[in-house]
Write an enzyme that holds these catalytic residues in place. Sequence first.
Site, mmCIF file in Angstrom:
data_model
loop_
_atom_site.group_PDB
_atom_site.id
_atom_site.type_symbol
_atom_site.label_atom_id
_atom_site.label_comp_id
_atom_site.label_asym_id
_atom_site.label_seq_id
_atom_site.Cartn_x
_atom_site.Cartn_y
_atom_site.Cartn_z
ATOM 1 N N THR A 37 0.981 -1.737 -0.082
ATOM 2 C CA THR A 37 -0.374 0.006 -0.088
ATOM 3 C C THR A 37 0.860 0.946 -0.091
ATOM 4 N N GLY A 95 2.640 -3.044 7.998
ATOM 5 C CA GLY A 95 3.217 -3.599 9.863
ATOM 6 C C GLY A 95 4.353 -4.192 10.273
ATOM 7 N N GLU A 150 -6.638 -5.936 3.800
ATOM 8 C CA GLU A 150 -6.540 -7.028 3.017
ATOM 9 C C GLU A 150 -7.490 -7.231 1.506
HETATM 10 C C1 LIG Z 1 2.969 -17.844 12.657
HETATM 11 C C2 LIG Z 1 1.898 -17.538 12.476
HETATM 12 C C3 LIG Z 1 1.587 -16.062 12.955
HETATM 13 C C4 LIG Z 1 0.863 -14.994 12.086
HETATM 14 C C5 LIG Z 1 0.411 -13.500 12.880
HETATM 15 C C6 LIG Z 1 -0.615 -12.584 11.996
HETATM 16 C C7 LIG Z 1 -0.951 -11.219 12.514
HETATM 17 C C8 LIG Z 1 -1.308 -10.775 11.190
HETATM 18 C C9 LIG Z 1 -1.742 -9.840 11.771
HETATM 19 C C10 LIG Z 1 -2.133 -9.003 10.022
HETATM 20 C C11 LIG Z 1 -1.734 -7.616 10.289
HETATM 21 C C12 LIG Z 1 -2.408 -6.972 8.706
HETATM 22 C C13 LIG Z 1 -2.216 -6.634 7.293
HETATM 23 C C14 LIG Z 1 -2.225 -6.231 6.183
HETATM 24 C C15 LIG Z 1 -1.736 -6.027 5.872
HETATM 25 C C16 LIG Z 1 -2.480 -5.673 3.800
HETATM 26 O O1 LIG Z 1 -3.711 -5.269 3.915
HETATM 27 S S1 LIG Z 1 -1.883 -6.046 2.928
HETATM 28 C C17 LIG Z 1 -2.570 -4.854 1.538
HETATM 29 C C18 LIG Z 1 -3.302 -5.390 1.125
HETATM 30 N N1 LIG Z 1 -3.957 -5.209 -0.330
HETATM 31 C C19 LIG Z 1 -4.728 -5.115 -0.833
HETATM 32 O O2 LIG Z 1 -5.914 -6.416 -0.443
HETATM 33 C C20 LIG Z 1 -5.596 -4.661 -2.045
HETATM 34 C C21 LIG Z 1 -6.685 -4.862 -2.788
HETATM 35 N N2 LIG Z 1 -6.680 -4.639 -4.092
HETATM 36 C C22 LIG Z 1 -6.858 -5.626 -5.066
HETATM 37 O O3 LIG Z 1 -6.772 -7.216 -4.290
HETATM 38 C C23 LIG Z 1 -7.202 -5.439 -5.823
HETATM 39 O O4 LIG Z 1 -6.470 -4.528 -6.828
HETATM 40 C C24 LIG Z 1 -8.221 -5.542 -6.899
HETATM 41 C C25 LIG Z 1 -9.278 -5.336 -5.718
HETATM 42 C C26 LIG Z 1 -8.289 -7.122 -6.452
HETATM 43 C C27 LIG Z 1 -8.577 -5.276 -8.418
HETATM 44 O O5 LIG Z 1 -7.142 -5.849 -8.802
HETATM 45 P P1 LIG Z 1 -7.174 -5.916 -10.611
HETATM 46 O O6 LIG Z 1 -5.660 -5.729 -11.111
HETATM 47 O O7 LIG Z 1 -7.541 -3.904 -11.073
HETATM 48 O O8 LIG Z 1 -7.670 -6.423 -11.378
HETATM 49 P P2 LIG Z 1 -8.905 -6.030 -12.434
HETATM 50 O O9 LIG Z 1 -9.175 -5.329 -12.991
HETATM 51 O O10 LIG Z 1 -10.349 -5.623 -11.142
HETATM 52 O O11 LIG Z 1 -9.761 -7.488 -12.232
HETATM 53 C C28 LIG Z 1 -10.248 -8.354 -11.871
HETATM 54 C C29 LIG Z 1 -9.325 -9.884 -12.353
HETATM 55 O O12 LIG Z 1 -8.477 -10.229 -11.635
HETATM 56 C C30 LIG Z 1 -8.661 -11.795 -11.110
HETATM 57 N N3 LIG Z 1 -8.072 -11.020 -9.553
HETATM 58 C C31 LIG Z 1 -8.493 -10.460 -8.580
HETATM 59 N N4 LIG Z 1 -7.464 -9.969 -7.780
HETATM 60 C C32 LIG Z 1 -7.024 -11.715 -7.751
HETATM 61 C C33 LIG Z 1 -6.271 -12.691 -6.549
HETATM 62 N N5 LIG Z 1 -6.273 -12.201 -5.594
HETATM 63 N N6 LIG Z 1 -6.007 -13.461 -7.452
HETATM 64 C C34 LIG Z 1 -6.763 -14.305 -8.307
HETATM 65 N N7 LIG Z 1 -7.562 -13.676 -9.125
HETATM 66 C C35 LIG Z 1 -7.295 -11.784 -8.764
HETATM 67 C C36 LIG Z 1 -10.453 -11.617 -10.717
HETATM 68 O O13 LIG Z 1 -10.489 -12.651 -10.556
HETATM 69 C C37 LIG Z 1 -10.763 -11.152 -11.769
HETATM 70 O O14 LIG Z 1 -9.888 -11.821 -13.521
HETATM 71 P P3 LIG Z 1 -11.325 -11.595 -14.289
HETATM 72 O O15 LIG Z 1 -12.438 -11.405 -14.200
HETATM 73 O O16 LIG Z 1 -10.413 -10.258 -15.542
HETATM 74 O O17 LIG Z 1 -11.310 -13.148 -14.776
HETATM 75 C C1 LIG Z 2 -4.423 -1.679 10.660
HETATM 76 C C2 LIG Z 2 -3.879 -2.059 9.008
HETATM 77 C C3 LIG Z 2 -2.643 -2.206 9.034
HETATM 78 C C4 LIG Z 2 -2.405 -2.796 7.181
HETATM 79 N N1 LIG Z 2 -1.481 -3.178 7.084
HETATM 80 C C5 LIG Z 2 -0.381 -2.896 6.149
HETATM 81 C C6 LIG Z 2 0.210 -3.978 5.085
HETATM 82 O O1 LIG Z 2 1.007 -4.313 6.377
HETATM 83 N N2 LIG Z 2 1.050 -3.199 4.421
HETATM 84 C C7 LIG Z 2 0.136 -3.128 2.865
HETATM 85 O O2 LIG Z 2 0.772 -3.080 2.226
HETATM 86 N N3 LIG Z 2 -1.140 -2.579 3.561
HETATM 87 C C8 LIG Z 2 -1.539 -2.611 4.853
HETATM 88 N N4 LIG Z 2 -2.481 -1.646 5.246
HETATM 89 C C9 LIG Z 2 -2.671 -0.852 3.907
HETATM 90 C C10 LIG Z 2 -4.273 -1.597 3.763
HETATM 91 O O3 LIG Z 2 -4.087 -3.368 2.928
HETATM 92 C C11 LIG Z 2 -4.866 -0.668 2.705
HETATM 93 O O4 LIG Z 2 -5.917 0.126 3.702
HETATM 94 C C12 LIG Z 2 -6.086 -1.332 2.204
HETATM 95 O O5 LIG Z 2 -6.242 -1.654 1.415
HETATM 96 C C13 LIG Z 2 -7.221 -0.245 2.046
HETATM 97 O O6 LIG Z 2 -6.778 0.645 0.833
HETATM 98 P P1 LIG Z 2 -7.381 2.146 1.342
HETATM 99 O O7 LIG Z 2 -6.932 2.483 1.800
HETATM 100 O O8 LIG Z 2 -6.782 2.864 -0.570
HETATM 101 O O9 LIG Z 2 -8.780 1.867 1.181
HETATM 102 P P2 LIG Z 2 -10.305 2.993 -0.110
HETATM 103 O O10 LIG Z 2 -9.783 2.175 -1.393
HETATM 104 O O11 LIG Z 2 -9.227 4.445 -0.493
HETATM 105 O O12 LIG Z 2 -10.524 3.155 0.693
HETATM 106 C C14 LIG Z 2 -12.113 4.258 0.751
HETATM 107 C C15 LIG Z 2 -12.970 3.705 0.094
HETATM 108 O O13 LIG Z 2 -13.242 4.654 -0.958
HETATM 109 C C16 LIG Z 2 -14.424 2.707 -1.578
HETATM 110 N N5 LIG Z 2 -13.263 2.300 -2.763
HETATM 111 C C17 LIG Z 2 -12.453 2.191 -3.221
HETATM 112 N N6 LIG Z 2 -12.154 1.833 -3.932
HETATM 113 C C18 LIG Z 2 -13.351 1.250 -5.123
HETATM 114 C C19 LIG Z 2 -13.833 0.787 -6.007
HETATM 115 N N7 LIG Z 2 -13.335 0.535 -7.035
HETATM 116 N N8 LIG Z 2 -15.608 0.561 -6.115
HETATM 117 C C20 LIG Z 2 -16.384 0.994 -4.920
HETATM 118 N N9 LIG Z 2 -15.786 1.771 -4.040
HETATM 119 C C21 LIG Z 2 -14.381 1.504 -4.041
HETATM 120 C C22 LIG Z 2 -14.074 2.216 -0.421
HETATM 121 O O14 LIG Z 2 -15.505 1.210 -0.434
HETATM 122 C C23 LIG Z 2 -13.805 2.856 0.857
HETATM 123 O O15 LIG Z 2 -15.490 3.268 1.157
HETATM 124 C C24 LIG Z 2 -3.158 -1.556 6.380
HETATM 125 C C25 LIG Z 2 -4.008 -0.912 6.939
HETATM 126 C C26 LIG Z 2 -4.950 -1.037 8.363
HETATM 127 C C27 LIG Z 2 -5.657 -0.432 8.396
#
Ligand SMILES: CCCCCCCCCCCCCCCC(=O)SCCNC(=O)CCNC(=O)[C@H](O)C(C)(C)COP(=O)(O)OP(=O)(O)OC[C@H]1O[C@@H](n2cnc3c(N)ncnc32)[C@H](O)[C@@H]1OP(=O)(O)O
Ligand SMILES: Cc1cc2nc3c(=O)[nH]c(=O)nc-3n(C[C@H](O)[C@H](O)[C@H](O)COP(=O)(O)OP(=O)(O)OC[C@H]3O[C@@H](n4cnc5c(N)ncnc54)[C@H](O)[C@@H]3O)c2cc1C
Length: 684
Positions: A163, A202, A445
């Site tokens: 991010t 994080g 996520e």
């Molecule tokens: C011992 C252990 C201890 C553990 C202890 C743990 C502690 C743990 C603490 C945790 C702490 C927090 C940790 C937070 C960590 C973060 O938050 S990391 C950052 C996470 N960020 C996100 O999740 C970002 C969200 N955004 C996205 O994933 C992508 O931008 C979106 C929304 C999927 C859109 O992607 P795009 O490339 O623009 O794709 P788009 O044009 O919408 O097309 C979608 C196409 O891609 C495919 N696609 C999209 N994503 C995927 C995918 N992931 N896979 C496969 N196909 C996909 C769709 O199926 C679709 O396919 P078609 O329909 O075209 O065939």
């Molecule tokens: C506690 C915490 C830990 C995190 N840890 C990590 C980490 O370890 N690594 C990392 O890389 N990231 C991390 N993140 C970031 C996190 O993954 C992002 O904040 C998250 O993916 C949301 O993205 P954004 O902040 O850009 O939200 P935005 O996309 O800006 O969302 C704002 C608003 O816009 C709307 N919106 C955005 N796009 C669309 C769309 N296409 N259609 C309709 N509505 C839409 C959403 O629904 C929401 O209401 C962390 C965040 C938090 C809060």
Amino acid sequence: MIVLFNCTCAVPTTMDSFHPVPVKVNPDLQKERDAALFNPVELTYLKDGGKDKTERRRRCELLAINDPDLQHKDISFMARNERYSNAVRKAVIIARKIKEHRLTNMEEKQLYISAATQYDTYGFGLHYGMFLPALSAQCDEEQRNYWLPLAENLKILGTYAQTELGHGTFIRGLETTAIYDPKTEEFVLHTPTLSALKWWPGNMGKTATHAVVLAQLYTNGKSYGLHPFIVQLRSLENHQPLPGITLGDIGPKLGFHSFDNGFLGFDHVRIPRRNMLMKYSQVSPDGFYIKPIHAKLTYSTMVEARVTLVSDIAYSLSQAVTIAVRYSAVRRQTEQIKGVKEPQILDYRTQQLKLFPYLAAAYAFTFTSFVITGRYIEVQNEMNDGNMESLSELHALSAGLKAFTSYVGNEGIEVCRLSCGGHGYSQASGFPELYTLTAPISTFEGENTVMLLQTARYLMKCATTAKRGLELPRFVLYLSQRQKGQCPARNESDLLDHGLLSDAFEHRARRLVIEAAQKMQSNIGKGNPQHVAWNNCHMYLLKAASAHCHFYVVQTFVKYINDTEMSDAVRDILTSLCQFYALHGIWQNAGDFLQDGYMNGNQLDMVQSLVGKLLDKIRINAVALVDAFDFRDEILCSKLGKYDGNVYEAMYEWAKNSPLNKTEVHDSYNKYLRPLMQSSKAKL
Ligand SMILES: CCCCCCCCCCCCCCCC(=O)SCCNC(=O)CCNC(=O)[C@H](O)C(C)(C)COP(=O)(O)OP(=O)(O)OC[C@H]1O[C@@H](n2cnc3c(N)ncnc32)[C@H](O)[C@@H]1OP(=O)(O)O
Ligand SMILES: Cc1cc2nc3c(=O)[nH]c(=O)nc-3n(C[C@H](O)[C@H](O)[C@H](O)COP(=O)(O)OP(=O)(O)OC[C@H]3O[C@@H](n4cnc5c(N)ncnc54)[C@H](O)[C@@H]3O)c2cc1C
């Protein structure tokens, strides 16, 4: 004053109960346990996957709970700096103890870590939660052999830096660049704008030495999109940021106070070519790009994390209902008949209506997490054999379920807090930490709305496939079946049938998916471009995805009961809980079931009446149902949810330890109050 957690290790535990035998149990809680119609330990074994697994879990948890090195004063009484430092201290001890206790199995490690961290974040959370999984999933064999031992032995500490300040959701829009230079066989990492600063990862602010960085790859003057790179951020000698790297903590947040979420900037930082993670795509020394077999394989780390979050939500919601149900059994409020003891608040229908839907959801989500984890492992094995066919299905399923369960989970924790009245607002209740630890799951996520829209995108494709008469994957097969007309229920007993209830959710999901597909078609038919039609149809798409996930959870709950061996008594209570989960879901979403005439007003009346009747059945077993989650007090960290129910004594003891109580007269009296009051006195 330092307060240790109540160290109960000297008190014996009974074979069936994990809890120390309390000296005195609150009589109301004891009465509840005596009246329950099933033995909670049987349900504990079921939930854990067998008696041996329960015993193993308890052993792992006790290793952490009973370890004096892991004790410390209550984190509620610590400032942020102290909390961060304490979390790092514990993470280091945990790493050492895992080796000493020879916990090699991943599940055991996780159990130990979660018992050791209690209700705080784990100081190496990102290292284990995302850095190691990203390396495992994205390194080729040679890279694995080099990086994994370093990471597993904590010679390097990592994070997952995706991010940026300007973009989190739309990852194709990330701005950090990795430009290949064939002359030196290096990538040059650069942060071209302020909005390109990595923001949020994080453990990045102060802890990590390395990161898996997601950056836009350029080679031979061409852009190839987002790719993962491993980058050293800090010196391994003195922890100083390396030249060209800007690092820091992003400041206090709603929660996660012990976590150093960070920012990161690159100023033309050079890394070797082989620091690009090359399992799926490669850049050759002369800069030739080889593309992956599936375009979205870079995103696979997020799929694994979303699957894990479904279990995490089930766990947190189970904790919340445990606290609220136990407290509701010991709390008495409002005399009903003069001179007669006030009732337990758990006897109020409104209290039951607040808590039991989330109690049922906690079980439903636990069983759902088993199924989705199993499916994840299957697809992972297929992918390891080069078969990527099910990746889209898994993405749609994990994104949708992560969103659906975390919405309900966050809401449920807050409702549980509210159900405890004023005491729910105290840190002693455990709710503030539980809530703020769980709240960001709706955002990280993948933001929940965005995730549901991804599920909707997949469902729209499936609706078209079904229309063409082509084959669909198992979990969306229902979309190719014809609608079944009206709900056949004639009386209340028909409505208790699991098959009928599952059919009702199936009908609703199919109708809403087809409706959303039709709305999309007609929007496009009116000449709107795809993205405009998509935006115009958001409300239908969101509803369709949510209904699909709801159906998946109901169906999973029903299937779990049908397919699992259990005693009649446990089957009886789980059956009631499943009926309640489904009927309450119909009642809450009545419009969806009435809108197309699938159900009628009379059937809805019966649904509502059954919801009321099932409250009684759950009421008798409520405490046993939460006891079956088997949380030790040291893990629950709540004075309201204590196993012995001695809530008031515990709250008073806890409050005495507030830092404000260190002295009878606070410094501020002499500094501010005294001068004010003395001058006011003069005026009187
Ligand atoms: C011992 C252990 C201890 C553990 C202890 C743990 C502690 C743990 C603490 C945790 C702490 C927090 C940790 C937070 C960590 C973060 O938050 S990391 C950052 C996470 N960020 C996100 O999740 C970002 C969200 N955004 C996205 O994933 C992508 O931008 C979106 C929304 C999927 C859109 O992607 P795009 O490339 O623009 O794709 P788009 O044009 O919408 O097309 C979608 C196409 O891609 C495919 N696609 C999209 N994503 C995927 C995918 N992931 N896979 C496969 N196909 C996909 C769709 O199926 C679709 O396919 P078609 O329909 O075209 O065939
Ligand atoms: C506690 C915490 C830990 C995190 N840890 C990590 C980490 O370890 N690594 C990392 O890389 N990231 C991390 N993140 C970031 C996190 O993954 C992002 O904040 C998250 O993916 C949301 O993205 P954004 O902040 O850009 O939200 P935005 O996309 O800006 O969302 C704002 C608003 O816009 C709307 N919106 C955005 N796009 C669309 C769309 N296409 N259609 C309709 N509505 C839409 C959403 O629904 C929401 O209401 C962390 C965040 C938090 C809060």
